[in-house]
Motif scaffolding. Structure first.
Motif, short mmCIF file in Angstrom:
data_model
loop_
_atom_site.label_atom_id
_atom_site.label_comp_id
_atom_site.label_asym_id
_atom_site.label_seq_id
_atom_site.Cartn_x
_atom_site.Cartn_y
_atom_site.Cartn_z
N GLY A 14 0.77 -1.24 0.00
CA GLY A 14 0.00 0.00 0.00
C GLY A 14 0.80 1.27 0.00
O GLY A 14 1.74 1.46 -0.78
N LEU A 15 0.47 2.13 0.91
CA LEU A 15 0.86 3.53 0.91
C LEU A 15 2.19 3.81 1.59
O LEU A 15 2.34 4.82 2.26
N GLY A 16 3.17 2.97 1.44
CA GLY A 16 4.46 3.16 2.10
C GLY A 16 4.58 2.29 3.33
O GLY A 16 3.60 1.76 3.83
N TRP A 32 7.25 6.78 10.79
CA TRP A 32 6.47 6.89 9.56
C TRP A 32 6.84 8.18 8.83
O TRP A 32 6.50 9.27 9.27
N PRO A 33 7.51 8.07 7.68
CA PRO A 33 7.97 9.29 6.98
C PRO A 33 7.05 9.75 5.84
O PRO A 33 7.41 10.65 5.09
N GLU A 37 -1.87 11.43 6.23
CA GLU A 37 -2.92 10.79 5.42
C GLU A 37 -2.56 9.34 5.11
O GLU A 37 -3.38 8.44 5.24
N LYS A 38 -1.31 9.11 4.70
CA LYS A 38 -0.88 7.75 4.40
C LYS A 38 -0.76 6.91 5.68
O LYS A 38 -0.97 5.71 5.64
N GLN A 44 -5.45 1.67 8.95
CA GLN A 44 -6.70 1.03 8.50
C GLN A 44 -6.42 -0.32 7.85
O GLN A 44 -7.13 -1.29 8.09
N ALA A 45 -5.39 -0.38 7.02
CA ALA A 45 -5.03 -1.64 6.36
C ALA A 45 -4.59 -2.67 7.40
O ALA A 45 -4.94 -3.86 7.31
#
Length: 154
Positions: A14-16, A32-33, A37-38, A44-45
């Motif tokens: 997903g998002l990083g 978390w860089p 939003e990500k 959530q994932a």
């Protein structure tokens, strides 16, 4: 939990991903860089990955607690200090109890040693140790005994 981590990260595209990920039993610390939003999408994932295991997420751009540490961003470095929950009463064994003297002294030594290991700077160690002096003195521990073990660890 280890299997959940491994399975999730091997399937998650997903998002990083975090650049550092540390888990102790059910407590997780990660860096978390990729922005807030990500991060929300990542959490959530993670929560959707298993039917009954759900995570809460506390995040900050400045500092966060993890176990008995506060991890703070100072420029480009992480610095650590001692964290105690607001409900901690600091009720160490009373010095006037009938326990052997060596046991009471080992409590002092082990707490100063724990503070030394947690604090990433000498300044943080000294500052946190001042609080520890106060907690022990409120339980009847002699200042000279406290100072002896503080100096041993220092």
């Amino acid at each position: 939990m280890s299997k959940l981590d491994t399975d999730f990260f091997s399937n998650y595209a997903g998002l990083g991903q975090p650049i550092s990920y540390i888990r102790y039993i059910e407590d997780i610390f990660f860096i978390w860089p990729h922005g807030a939003e990500k991060l929300d999408g990542f959490v959530q994932a993670f929560n959707a990955f298993h039917l009954s295991i759900k995570f809460t997420c506390e995040h900050s751009n400045e500092s966060v607690s993890f176990l008995d540490c506060i991890v703070r961003l100072d420029g480009n470095s992480l610095v650590t200090s001692v964290y105690t929950k607001p409900t901690d009463k600091h009720t160490y064994l009373a010095y006037g109890s009938f326990h052997p003297k060596h046991l009471k002294e080992s409590i002092i030594y082990s707490q100063f040693l724990r503070y030394k290991r947690i604090c990433s700077t000498q300044e943080a160690f000294v500052e946190n140790s001042a609080q520890l002096f106060h907690y022990f003195q409120s339980r009847g521990y002699p200042f000279r005994t406290l100072l002896k073990y503080f100096n041993r660890v220092c």
